[in-house]
Design a protein around this motif. Sequence first.
Motif, PDB file in Angstrom:
ATOM      1  N   PHE A   2       0.851  -1.181   0.000  1.00  0.00           N
ATOM      2  CA  PHE A   2       0.000   0.000   0.000  1.00  0.00           C
ATOM      3  C   PHE A   2       0.890   1.236   0.000  1.00  0.00           C
ATOM      4  N   GLU A   4       0.355   4.241  -0.612  1.00  0.00           N
ATOM      5  CA  GLU A   4      -0.212   5.459  -0.049  1.00  0.00           C
ATOM      6  C   GLU A   4      -0.009   5.565   1.466  1.00  0.00           C
ATOM      7  N   LEU A   5       0.333   4.447   2.117  1.00  0.00           N
ATOM      8  CA  LEU A   5       0.549   4.474   3.562  1.00  0.00           C
ATOM      9  C   LEU A   5       1.949   4.960   3.936  1.00  0.00           C
ATOM     10  N   GLU A  30       5.121  -0.811   5.796  1.00  0.00           N
ATOM     11  CA  GLU A  30       4.599  -0.020   4.680  1.00  0.00           C
ATOM     12  C   GLU A  30       5.226   1.369   4.615  1.00  0.00           C
ATOM     13  N   SER A 235      -6.070   1.955   3.979  1.00  0.00           N
ATOM     14  CA  SER A 235      -5.626   2.261   2.615  1.00  0.00           C
ATOM     15  C   SER A 235      -6.721   2.950   1.806  1.00  0.00           C
TER      16      SER A 235
END
Length: 255
Positions: A2, A4-5, A30, A235
Amino acid sequence: MFDELRGRIVLVTGGASGIGAGIVDAFLGEGSTVISADLSFPEGLLRRQEHAWTIRLDVRDEDAVADAVSQIGERLGTIDTLVTAAGTSTLGFATETTSAQWDLNLDVNAKGSFLVAKHVAARLVDQERTGRIVFISSQAGKNGYRGMTAYVASKHAVLGVTKTMATELASRGITVNAICPGIIETPMKHRERIEGGAIRGMTAEEVAAEDRSQVPLGRTGTPEDVAGVALFLASDLAGYMTGQGINVTGGMTMH
């Protein structure tokens, strides 16, 4: 997994062991900046590694919660994701449950989860930020279990808070969901098997075998099983989900 994390600021209560520790490790993996809050840590907001921090926190103490959220905001920035994994349990049949046992379960599991979510959400609203709140409830929030009256009540309360805060915060772009783990191999579960076995005239090993026999997938869970769902709920893929209680039970609970 993920992207975006990466760089997001994540607060995990109860992060020193069990499910909480598994969730801390998953977010660190992450690339998130993760603050692990637990009563077992030293005082203050302390850096453990480059992106890993700890803070001592009693989630039952609203002044301490407000101060912790403020400290994190001043030093690291606004919390993007909260996961409330701090929890406790006592065992005993309803007719034998004491007021002290009732208060402990409700104070830590329900009130404590609510207080942290309240202060994190208030900061997000004040700053007009979106965010994610993930409560750790339990399949005990959906079912009744012998010898766990106070714990079951507290986890049902967590799901009630989840639904209400999800409704109130939806217009702000803040999603609020809960994870309902089943039988997860943690230090707390091992203690429960010893104490529960004593109440029922069984050994801890016999209770563990009974646990496994109740799970359609044929095994009990791990903190990593729960952590994966926490990552998903934090997420962008879960952006259209709010107010849900997600089962992570190996099929033991299906509603």
